[in-house]
Design a protein around this motif. Structure first.
Motif, mmCIF file in Angstrom:
data_model
loop_
_atom_site.group_PDB
_atom_site.id
_atom_site.type_symbol
_atom_site.label_atom_id
_atom_site.label_comp_id
_atom_site.label_asym_id
_atom_site.label_seq_id
_atom_site.Cartn_x
_atom_site.Cartn_y
_atom_site.Cartn_z
ATOM 1 N N SER A 106 43.104 -93.480 -17.420
ATOM 2 C CA SER A 106 42.783 -94.896 -16.827
ATOM 3 C C SER A 106 42.885 -96.358 -17.437
ATOM 4 O O SER A 106 42.895 -97.204 -17.278
ATOM 5 N N THR A 109 46.440 -98.838 -19.520
ATOM 6 C CA THR A 109 46.548 -99.940 -18.663
ATOM 7 C C THR A 109 47.885 -100.607 -18.527
ATOM 8 O O THR A 109 48.212 -101.433 -17.492
ATOM 9 N N THR A 130 39.193 -93.497 -9.662
ATOM 10 C CA THR A 130 39.045 -93.398 -11.068
ATOM 11 C C THR A 130 40.376 -93.118 -11.449
ATOM 12 O O THR A 130 40.697 -93.802 -12.718
#
Length: 220
Positions: A106, A109, A130
């Motif tokens: 995650s 980006t 998530t």
């Protein structure tokens, strides 16, 4: 002779400046390599069957790793881990995305393309958020055969609020039995959607007609 020499020196100077200022294609940034290696180390996979993860090494440029592509500045833009013999998540029902897919994913980006299809993963409540919550630049998402256990319209609202740039959504055979909600219409750029093999409890074709850019609707 002097003029010719000055012209040569000027050309060489311009060439050196150009090479210094030009972006280096395929040169991985240190933080991107660190995140990808942490991602690899947090996964459980069969190294004898792996064709991508098994070749990720600290000693090589991460932009040259199989399954990874970068932009001019060395940010990871594409991550393809489909069919990578990843199996953590299903064997232990108490595990979720936090143990099978580390948080490092995650934190990539800049990702525009993510393929986790055909791996034995399970996303439960909160796990999908998530996974995609920080990936606002994502254009294509492939989660085929990733078991998604979300009640009601959780998957629809999560995707529509997190991925405003999404063009392609492929989630076939994900075990989805919750409704197909109109909130997905907030994905204004969606042109391809594949939801075959799911039990969607709503009249999908009527809703799909409202996606003005849709070119490849598939759902059953």
């Amino acid at each position: 002779m002097k003029i010719s020499l000055l012209l040569q020196l000027s050309f060489i100077t311009m060439l050196v400046v150009f090479l210094i200022d030009s972006p280096v294609y395929g040169h991985c940034l240190g933080d991107q390599k660190a995140l990808l290696l942490k991602l690899k180390n947090g996964l459980t996979f069969d190294s004898s069957r792996s064709t991508k993860l098994v070749r990720w090494s600290q000693n090589t440029d991460c932009c040259q790793w199989p399954g990874v592509s970068c932009d001019q500045k060395g940010h990871a833009l594409v991550l393809e881990l489909d069919s990578e013999a990843i199996f953590s998540g299903l064997e232990n029902p108490n595990q979720s995305i936090r143990s099978s897919i580390p948080m490092e994913l995650s934190r990539l980006t800049k990702l525009m393309f993510l393929d986790l299809s055909n791996v034995a993963l399970k996303l439960e409540r909160g796990d999908l958020q998530t996974l995609v919550g920080n990936l606002a630049n994502l254009r294509e998402l492939y989660l085929d055969e990733v078991y998604i256990s979300l009640k009601r319209i959780g998957w629809c609202s999560t995707l529509s609020s997190s991925l405003p740039q999404l063009r392609v959504l492929s989630m076939t055979d994900c075990g989805i039995s919750s409704p197909f909600d109109p909130v997905l219409l907030n994905l204004h750029f969606l042109s391809v959607i594949r939801l075959d093999g799911n039990n969607l409890s709503s009249i999908v074709p009527e809703l799909l007609a409202n996606f003005t850019k849709l070119t490849n609707p598939q759902s059953q």
